[in-house]
Design an enzyme around this catalytic site. Sequence first.
Site, PDB file in Angstrom:
ATOM      1  CE1 TYR A 180      -2.235   3.241   2.701  1.00 24.38           C
ATOM      2  CE2 TYR A 180      -3.643   2.588   0.888  1.00 24.38           C
ATOM      3  CZ  TYR A 180      -3.338   3.466   1.904  1.00 24.38           C
ATOM      4  OH  TYR A 180      -4.122   4.580   2.116  1.00 24.38           O
ATOM      5  CG  ASP A 204       5.907   3.543   0.327  1.00 20.79           C
ATOM      6  OD1 ASP A 204       4.711   3.483   0.002  1.00 20.79           O
ATOM      7  OD2 ASP A 204       6.307   4.154   1.343  1.00 20.79           O
ATOM      8  CE  LYS A 244       2.810   4.683   7.878  1.00 18.62           C
ATOM      9  NZ  LYS A 244       1.472   4.733   8.441  1.00 18.62           N
TER      10      LYS A 244
HETATM   11  P1  KE4 Z   1      -0.336   8.365   4.607  1.00 20.04           P
HETATM   12  O1  KE4 Z   1      -0.878   9.095   3.405  1.00 20.04           O
HETATM   13  O2  KE4 Z   1      -1.419   7.573   5.325  1.00 20.04           O
HETATM   14  O3  KE4 Z   1       0.468   9.275   5.551  1.00 20.04           O
HETATM   15  O4  KE4 Z   1       0.744   7.310   4.101  1.00 20.04           O
HETATM   16  C1  KE4 Z   1       0.343   6.373   3.127  1.00 20.04           C
HETATM   17  C2  KE4 Z   1       1.304   5.193   3.166  1.00 20.04           C
HETATM   18  C3  KE4 Z   1       2.256   5.083   2.182  1.00 20.04           C
HETATM   19  N1  KE4 Z   1       3.148   4.072   2.186  1.00 20.04           N
HETATM   20  C4  KE4 Z   1       3.139   3.136   3.159  1.00 20.04           C
HETATM   21  C5  KE4 Z   1       4.133   2.030   3.130  1.00 20.04           C
HETATM   22  C6  KE4 Z   1       2.172   3.205   4.201  1.00 20.04           C
HETATM   23  O5  KE4 Z   1       2.171   2.258   5.170  1.00 20.04           O
HETATM   24  C7  KE4 Z   1       1.240   4.248   4.209  1.00 20.04           C
HETATM   25  C8  KE4 Z   1       0.161   4.364   5.267  1.00 20.04           C
HETATM   26  N2  KE4 Z   1       0.033   3.274   6.162  1.00 20.04           N
HETATM   27  C9  KE4 Z   1      -1.271   3.067   6.737  1.00 20.04           C
HETATM   28  C10 KE4 Z   1      -1.151   1.949   7.784  1.00 20.04           C
HETATM   29  N3  KE4 Z   1      -0.875   0.692   7.208  1.00 20.04           N
HETATM   30  C11 KE4 Z   1      -1.838   4.308   7.310  1.00 20.04           C
HETATM   31  C12 KE4 Z   1      -3.011   4.115   8.234  1.00 20.04           C
HETATM   32  C13 KE4 Z   1      -4.244   4.764   7.692  1.00 20.04           C
HETATM   33  O6  KE4 Z   1      -4.465   4.692   6.453  1.00 20.04           O
HETATM   34  O7  KE4 Z   1      -5.004   5.315   8.511  1.00 20.04           O
END
Ligand code: KE4
Length: 436
Positions: free
Chosen positions: A142, A237, A265
């Site tokens: 993701y 990523d 993060k």
């Molecule tokens: P954000 O746009 O949510 O800050 O980051 C997206 C993203 C991009 N790449 C990786 C590897 C990620 O894990 C994420 C976001 N992770 C999720 C949890 N698995 C965020 C939690 C959520 O969507 O509320």
Amino acid sequence: MTESEKLFERASHRIPGGVNSPARSWRSVGGTPLFLEHAEGPYVWDADGNRYVDYVGSFGPAIVGHARGEVVTAVQSAASKGLSFGAPTANENAMAERLCDLVPSLDMVRLVNSGTEAAMSAIRLARGATGRNKVVKFTGCYHGHVDALLVQAGSGALTHGIPGSPGVPESVVADTISLPYNDISAAFDVFTEYGDEIACVMVEPVAGNMNCVPPAMGFLEGLRDLCSDHGALLIFDEVMTGFRVGLHGAQGRYGVTPDLTALGKVIGGGLPVGAFGGRRDIMEHLSPQGPVYQAGTLSGNPLATAAGLATLEIVSQPGFYEAVEATTERLVTGMRERAEAAGVPLATNHVGGMFGLFFTDRPAVRTFEDVQSCDTDRFARFFHAMVAGGVYMAPSAFEAGFVSAMHDDTAIEATLDAATDAFASLNATTEAARHG
Ligand code: KE4
């Protein structure tokens, strides 16, 4: 009704699904999401005043522990000077220099406001710099809710069984190829067919959105070679793995240097920060230096960079990651021991300060197919038993768990005690179900 139930009822009236991010909903595990009121160290408290040992950690950012003094003070100090200017600030230089010092692939970096923005911008930059359109990703990974990458996606998309999404036109994903994670031969075949059309390969160097799945031996190295041989860009990523699996990210841990890296993060310490960066010759394609456009009102926000710099200061201390990894190891080993004692099949993975628990009788979980073999109903029962035992985990079988530097012996012991009862309860419910 509990306070969380009352708050959720109100939330559901004005916020779709009652949450501002599907990953927080408890739809896949059932029940009402806990509304949290405050957090400190390894603990969170819900709106009813109940305390939990926390392994969500805001889905990764809270590696130094919640409400860490140095970070809170830095944010308070920055706030007293104004919240946002729409002009460059010295802290953005400090943040860029710190990230480039610590992340091997970074000659230059651009700050944004989320991991999604970082991944989305890195893809656009890769396409602009190469003049190519095809993007390779991996099923179960993701990269935020980027249109072009919502194909066989992980995290909430996987949890809620919508690996794609309505609203994303076929045309936008026509150039997206999703391959099995850890299958380098599949990547080789795609490059053989489309080599000179592929702009980039985007990969989570440790998958954390199909729960925690480490890279197979040679997988990252193979992607590096394929991209180099075909003039495609390798993008790690590291939104989740950056400063989570080591001070130099997964690229430092595994010794594979991508052309571009997405971050998020931890680098924001809990405030909205993302970043993307890499080779100077590629980054110089970015506006205003080059033609590839990308922008953001709050990018490099003074409070976010203050939180990020204070966090990076803490994680840079000698021994920080060794201590976090030792705690994670202790937790995961204890979980396996208690599951075995209760006769509950459990597989685990862990890298640095992230871990995965898998209710499967397979000896190891190394692929998306292994992940799919897991018993999500049993996970849901385990999740609720742990909540009842004072332990707060991600409400999904497809999310990784996160340990902080402030998870001390007391927190770990409390977790393992709760796990003993939780695993026993799984058997009790299984027995009851068996005997009707
Ligand atoms: P954000 O746009 O949510 O800050 O980051 C997206 C993203 C991009 N790449 C990786 C590897 C990620 O894990 C994420 C976001 N992770 C999720 C949890 N698995 C965020 C939690 C959520 O969507 O509320």
